[in-house]
Design a protein around this motif. Structure first.
Motif, PDB file in Angstrom:
ATOM      1  N   TYR A 195       0.861  -1.182   0.000  1.00  0.00           N
ATOM      2  CA  TYR A 195       0.000   0.000   0.000  1.00  0.00           C
ATOM      3  C   TYR A 195       0.894   1.227   0.000  1.00  0.00           C
ATOM      4  O   TYR A 195       2.084   1.137   0.327  1.00  0.00           O
ATOM      5  CB  TYR A 195      -0.981  -0.007   1.183  1.00  0.00           C
ATOM      6  N   VAL A 196       0.325   2.353  -0.421  1.00  0.00           N
ATOM      7  CA  VAL A 196       1.143   3.568  -0.530  1.00  0.00           C
ATOM      8  C   VAL A 196       0.493   4.736   0.202  1.00  0.00           C
ATOM      9  O   VAL A 196      -0.725   4.832   0.207  1.00  0.00           O
ATOM     10  CB  VAL A 196       1.380   3.948  -2.010  1.00  0.00           C
ATOM     11  N   PRO A 197       1.293   5.609   0.786  1.00  0.00           N
ATOM     12  CA  PRO A 197       2.756   5.595   0.786  1.00  0.00           C
ATOM     13  C   PRO A 197       3.370   4.718   1.892  1.00  0.00           C
ATOM     14  O   PRO A 197       4.551   4.368   1.795  1.00  0.00           O
ATOM     15  CB  PRO A 197       3.111   7.065   1.030  1.00  0.00           C
ATOM     16  N   GLY A 198       2.605   4.353   2.943  1.00  0.00           N
ATOM     17  CA  GLY A 198       3.198   3.695   4.107  1.00  0.00           C
ATOM     18  C   GLY A 198       4.013   2.456   3.784  1.00  0.00           C
ATOM     19  O   GLY A 198       5.085   2.230   4.354  1.00  0.00           O
ATOM     20  N   GLY A 199       3.525   1.637   2.843  1.00  0.00           N
ATOM     21  CA  GLY A 199       4.191   0.379   2.539  1.00  0.00           C
ATOM     22  C   GLY A 199       5.580   0.545   1.966  1.00  0.00           C
ATOM     23  O   GLY A 199       6.377  -0.399   1.974  1.00  0.00           O
ATOM     24  N   VAL A 200       5.874   1.740   1.496  1.00  0.00           N
ATOM     25  CA  VAL A 200       7.213   1.939   0.945  1.00  0.00           C
ATOM     26  C   VAL A 200       8.049   2.885   1.810  1.00  0.00           C
ATOM     27  O   VAL A 200       9.248   2.701   1.956  1.00  0.00           O
ATOM     28  CB  VAL A 200       7.136   2.410  -0.530  1.00  0.00           C
ATOM     29  N   THR A 201       7.416   3.872   2.421  1.00  0.00           N
ATOM     30  CA  THR A 201       8.210   4.769   3.276  1.00  0.00           C
ATOM     31  C   THR A 201       8.756   4.012   4.487  1.00  0.00           C
ATOM     32  O   THR A 201       9.858   4.292   4.949  1.00  0.00           O
ATOM     33  CB  THR A 201       7.392   5.997   3.716  1.00  0.00           C
ATOM     34  N   ASP A 202       7.995   3.023   4.988  1.00  0.00           N
ATOM     35  CA  ASP A 202       8.523   2.167   6.056  1.00  0.00           C
ATOM     36  C   ASP A 202       9.802   1.456   5.620  1.00  0.00           C
ATOM     37  O   ASP A 202      10.747   1.313   6.403  1.00  0.00           O
ATOM     38  CB  ASP A 202       7.488   1.095   6.446  1.00  0.00           C
ATOM     39  N   PHE A 203       9.805   1.006   4.382  1.00  0.00           N
ATOM     40  CA  PHE A 203      11.001   0.345   3.854  1.00  0.00           C
ATOM     41  C   PHE A 203      12.176   1.320   3.795  1.00  0.00           C
ATOM     42  O   PHE A 203      13.290   1.008   4.206  1.00  0.00           O
ATOM     43  CB  PHE A 203      10.703  -0.234   2.468  1.00  0.00           C
ATOM     44  N   PHE A 204      11.893   2.525   3.277  1.00  0.00           N
ATOM     45  CA  PHE A 204      12.968   3.516   3.153  1.00  0.00           C
ATOM     46  C   PHE A 204      13.507   3.918   4.526  1.00  0.00           C
ATOM     47  O   PHE A 204      14.706   4.076   4.718  1.00  0.00           O
ATOM     48  CB  PHE A 204      12.470   4.773   2.423  1.00  0.00           C
ATOM     49  N   ASP A 205      12.597   4.090   5.473  1.00  0.00           N
ATOM     50  CA  ASP A 205      13.015   4.600   6.783  1.00  0.00           C
ATOM     51  C   ASP A 205      13.729   3.544   7.618  1.00  0.00           C
ATOM     52  O   ASP A 205      14.583   3.885   8.443  1.00  0.00           O
ATOM     53  CB  ASP A 205      11.792   5.108   7.564  1.00  0.00           C
TER      54      ASP A 205
END
Lengths: 438, 438
Positions: A398-408
């Protein structure tokens, strides 16, 4: 020491998991203003990813039940033009690579060559073309046809399309533009040539109206699995977006494909192989499992069946949702290489069609990697060390959470392990990928 | 009181005047990084212009002498893909309208409809499509043909192309996307329909993969002069980019064309008519005349003849440069409506071919308006009050100076006279132009 990973972000308005768009923290899908895409791409650039990647379909899915109604009621299914979106993102980013899909089945080599050369100029050498063949009758019906081309024919056309595009990119040498204002000499015409492509599908004379792109040629991406695909990609691609549902299948594909790259007379490192994965990052493994359960509870099984029908180009509404998965391997007229496996596996496991729909809808058969940042980093490292990949295409649930969690949280863990860059070292996408300028 | 003018900026890397790219203050042509275009567009937005406009050619000119060498040695002749450039500019601007050219001769309605709908979404309702027909054999040879389509045929195709694109834009009603995350309902499928366009040139089923654009339909621009063109534009265009070498010809075109707009059942104000003009702004009239002389001294006559050959699709290298202009009106296979006049006028005035080349190269037969800011404002006001136009497309002789001078000195003069807005009042290009949302 393990070589660094290459990472791409799969951009979408709605996330890949069929429950993703319904997640309470997800952006509303189908709102195609710039903001959503811009925030995701900026986040990817802050995380120092190699590139963002934009997929495409040239039709609203309408194979399931022979109409778009079931599809549109149950899942996001809109697509901005990928080249327009990529171009818009090029001017609000500085370093990250930019890949968009354009079909070799329903475009012209001159347009495609010029568009990606133009993005390469405007972005200072960050453009990549995902060269695909189109698979559904819905797409065919938007381009003067009633049925899509068969597998062999569309790959023949794709091969010739790629040859013509590369010839067009090569029509201007470096340094052909002089822009000598005082002498009144614009270009050294001796450094410009006709492409004179004269083939079965296309006759394209050239030269391109755009000087040689900063990367020499924009990066060529190809996505697929079949044998025909592999031969074409071994000759043409700089980056392959692979589908490997398991580590074992990933290793098998990687070995076989790199072998073909060598047989095509190229060095292994000249084609990067990045399987798609869906990361679900939690604070702990249990937290990640909770997120996964939540996403799964939001899936509508019918959404998966509509998606599969379009990709297979075969209408699954003919079979009862509660009955066993029918063995329709011989009726797949779309993405063959991929769905042969999906169907065979589901039949073997005795799933109902509805169960397969829900399962496919969750991950599109990409591996789902859920866990704490350390667990996920372990898994990515395991794939890399097993020889299954040169990196990954991140497909956010899901976006954005599913990817910002990965980045962070995952990217810093990979950086600590020396598995990912902490700063861009070059200016162009070829620099990031470590593939040579032609 | 005279109604406000509408103003568009013709964007280019090199200026329109054939001496312009050699002006000491001109940006170097053929450098296709973003900066040059971005600075020009930002300046146009600060000046509150209605829109910027990007022209196109789908080939390097190679009619003169049957080769591109003479062209490329003597004048800038490169073109980025206009849709890519426009998309890149959309994300670094906020209010100004954005028009790009796409050919109805060598594109597909689905691609064009989706690209402009996408720009409209990403820009918040600022997109415009300049729908042209392609005129030269050089372009034909880049798209699987040896000769370009004849005038009548390409206008038939254009008419059907426009019909198909509008049908695609109409496939989604406003409010079709629900994005109801809680209920799991993406769209109200009852507000989406097939286009089912089934014509002689195109069969396009739809629906588009992009919801209804913010402007309802992106603005349609058409450029031309011929009778066939006028009939098509009266039915389809929201804005016409006109060629009127003199005020008298401007009045004649404006009257005749608005009459056709009424006959097509539309209100006059629904189609804005903007002739191109080339302003040369000096501190005084004498200073402007000096700039004009300087630019003229930088023109290479051969550059004009190569340009004319491509636009007429007739090779002028067959005639001696020092001899009289040959009466080749019957051999024009390109832009007929325009060059009938150019040739007839030159024959009557007894020009040599070289003189015509130099003259055409200077202004491309657009009126050149040189003088102090007051003189230029007077002239624009005179055109408006005589009923020759609803505004102008500014075609800078050289860039950026040839246009920033206009923004800095002429725009304020027009604003003082109440002839131009001092602030944007709406959000969309349709708002700026005062044409209704369909």
């Amino acid at each position: 020491m393990t070589a660094e990973l290459h990472l791409a972000l799969y951009l979408s308005d709605a996330g890949i998991h069929a429950g993703g768009w319904r997640h309470p923290a997800a952006d509303a899908p189908g709102d195609h203003g710039l903001d959503h895409y811009r925030r995701l791409t900026e986040a990817a650039e802050r995380a120092k990813l190699d590139l963002v990647f934009i997929a495409d379909k040239l039709a609203v899915d309408d194979i399931y039940g022979g109409d778009f109604a079931t599809v549109l009621e149950h899942r996001p299914n809109t697509h901005l033009d990928p080249i327009v979106l990529l171009s818009a993102l090029s001017s609000v980013t500085e370093r990250i690579g930019l890949a968009a899909t354009a079909s070799t089945t329903y475009s012209e080599p001159f347009h495609v060559a010029r568009m990606f050369a133009s993005i390469d100029h405007l972005s200072g050498g960050r453009a990549a073309w995902n060269a695909v063949t189109s698979v559904s009758d819905g797409e065919a019906r938007n381009f003067n046809r009633t049925e899509h081309l068969d597998h062999g024919t569309r790959y023949e056309r794709a091969a010739e399309f790629l040859t013509a595009v590369r010839a067009l990119w090569d029509t201007w040498d470096d340094g052909a533009v002089l822009a000598d204002q005082r002498a009144g000499r614009f270009a050294d015409a001796g450094k410009v040539r006709y492409a004179d492509h004269d083939g079965e599908w296309f006759q394209v004379r050239g030269p391109l109206t755009v000087p040689r792109p900063p990367q020499g040629r924009p990066v060529i991406v190809q996505a697929g699995a079949s044998g025909v695909f592999q031969r074409l990609a071994a000759e043409n691609a700089d980056l392959v977006f692979a589908v490997a549902p398991t580590l074992e299948r990933g290793v098998e594909f990687y070995r076989g494909f790199k072998q073909q790259v060598r047989e095509a007379g190229r060095a292994e490192h000249e084609v990067r192989v990045l399987p798609g994965i869906m990361p679900i990052v939690g604070e702990t493994d249990e937290h990640a499992a909770e997120i996964e359960r939540e996403l799964r509870s939001l899936v509508l099984p019918i959404a998966g069946l509509t998606f599969m029908s379009a990709s297979m180009n075969h209408d699954l509404s003919r079979y009862p949702v509660d009955g066993p998965v029918p063995d329709v391997r011989d009726e797949i007229r779309g993405s063959k290489g991929r769905f042969q496996h999906v169907i065979a596996d589901a039949v073997e496991r005795g799933l109902t069609l509805g169960e397969l729909g829900a399962e496919y809808a969750a991950t599109l058969s990409f591996p789902l990697v859920a866990g704490s940042p350390v667990t996920i980093a372990d898994e990515l490292q395991r794939w890399r060390e097993a020889g299954a990949c040169d990196g990954f295409v991140l497909m956010p649930a899901y976006v954005p959470g599913g990817v910002t969690d990965f980045f962070d949280h995952v990217v810093p863990e990979l950086q600590r392990r020396g598995l990912f860059r902490t700063e861009y070292r070059g200016r162009t996408l070829r620099d990031h990928l470590g593939v040579d300028r032609p």
